[in-house]
Design a protein around this motif. Structure first.
Motif, PDB file in Angstrom:
ATOM      1  N   THR A   1       0.713   1.780 -10.977  1.00  0.00           N
ATOM      2  CA  THR A   1      -0.417   1.294 -10.186  1.00  0.00           C
ATOM      3  C   THR A   1      -0.258  -0.141  -9.712  1.00  0.00           C
TER       4      THR A   1
ATOM      5  N   TYR B   1       1.648  -1.828  -7.567  1.00  0.00           N
ATOM      6  CA  TYR B   1       1.725  -2.111  -6.129  1.00  0.00           C
ATOM      7  C   TYR B   1       0.377  -1.894  -5.449  1.00  0.00           C
ATOM      8  N   LEU B   2      -0.306  -0.816  -5.834  1.00  0.00           N
ATOM      9  CA  LEU B   2      -1.618  -0.542  -5.256  1.00  0.00           C
ATOM     10  C   LEU B   2      -2.615  -1.621  -5.676  1.00  0.00           C
ATOM     11  N   TYR B   3      -2.525  -2.055  -6.922  1.00  0.00           N
ATOM     12  CA  TYR B   3      -3.384  -3.133  -7.421  1.00  0.00           C
ATOM     13  C   TYR B   3      -3.176  -4.400  -6.588  1.00  0.00           C
TER      14      TYR B   3
ATOM     15  N   GLY C   1       2.529   1.518  -3.270  1.00  0.00           N
ATOM     16  CA  GLY C   1       1.533   1.878  -4.272  1.00  0.00           C
ATOM     17  C   GLY C   1       1.170   3.336  -4.235  1.00  0.00           C
ATOM     18  N   ILE C   2       0.955   3.869  -3.047  1.00  0.00           N
ATOM     19  CA  ILE C   2       0.606   5.286  -2.917  1.00  0.00           C
ATOM     20  C   ILE C   2       1.756   6.165  -3.397  1.00  0.00           C
TER      21      ILE C   2
ATOM     22  N   VAL D   1      -4.637  -3.880  -2.927  1.00  0.00           N
ATOM     23  CA  VAL D   1      -6.102  -3.940  -2.861  1.00  0.00           C
ATOM     24  C   VAL D   1      -6.576  -5.379  -3.049  1.00  0.00           C
TER      25      VAL D   1
ATOM     26  N   CYS E   1      -8.646  -0.370  -9.127  1.00  0.00           N
ATOM     27  CA  CYS E   1      -8.794  -0.823  -7.735  1.00  0.00           C
ATOM     28  C   CYS E   1     -10.008  -1.737  -7.584  1.00  0.00           C
TER      29      CYS E   1
ATOM     30  N   THR F   1       0.834  -1.207   0.000  1.00  0.00           N
ATOM     31  CA  THR F   1       0.000   0.000   0.000  1.00  0.00           C
ATOM     32  C   THR F   1       0.863   1.250   0.000  1.00  0.00           C
TER      33      THR F   1
END
Length: 163
Positions: free
Chosen positions: A134, A136-138, A42-43, A141, A71, A39
């Motif tokens: 995106t 890491y955020l993917y 990702g951010i 989530v 997401c 997270t």
């Protein structure tokens, strides 16, 4: 997207798949540590990706919608994978989990979907740097949704009767 980014991404996915296919306790703190790290990464990555694009172009509503859709797709795949994970109580009543071959296939489908989402995001900006940021955020989530749903399933599994 450079070769070192691809290698890092492949290593992370390989580590995730390896962990997914092993028998582990459901209340494994390492899972949520991974999710937290992904997270934060990702951010940071999306923030830098957005900044690098907005230095030259403005982002459209379609770009923001594509980011949100990415997401949502990650969460949906997490929910699907959660249903493919075997959940049971061990001999001492501890909840255990283990991914199946279907879990691995769902991961591969999720990765393919993410690549499609990255391409869509990049097409909305005209610059090919935001989509890959995106990943890491993917993963965060998707893993988060999966972990929460597996925990819920584990709570519903009863302790086997003593023989």
């Amino acid at each position: 997207m450079n070769s070192s980014s691809i290698v890092i991404g492949l290593v992370i996915v390989a580590l995730i798949l390896r962990r997914q296919l092993r028998t582990r306790p459901v209340r494994d703190r390492a899972t949520f540590i991974w999710i937290g790290v992904l997270t934060v990464l990702g951010i940071l990555a999306v923030t830098f990706g957005v900044k690098s694009v907005t230095d030259h172009h403005s982002l459209s509503t379609v770009t923001y919608s594509a980011l949100a859709a990415s997401c949502a797709v990650a969460a949906a795949f997490g929910a699907v994978r959660a249903r493919t994970v075997q959940v049971w109580r061990g001999p001492e009543g501890e909840p255990l989990r283990k991914g199946t071959a279907v879990t691995a296939v769902a991961w591969l489908a999720s990765i393919a979907a993410n690549l499609g989402m990255e391409t869509w995001i990049d097409s909305t900006t005209g610059v090919g740097v935001l989509g890959f940021s995106t990943v890491y955020l993917y993963l965060a989530v998707g893993l988060g949704a999966q972990a929460l749903l597996v925990r819920r399933r584990a709570a519903a599994v009863t302790v086997p009767a003593a023989v």
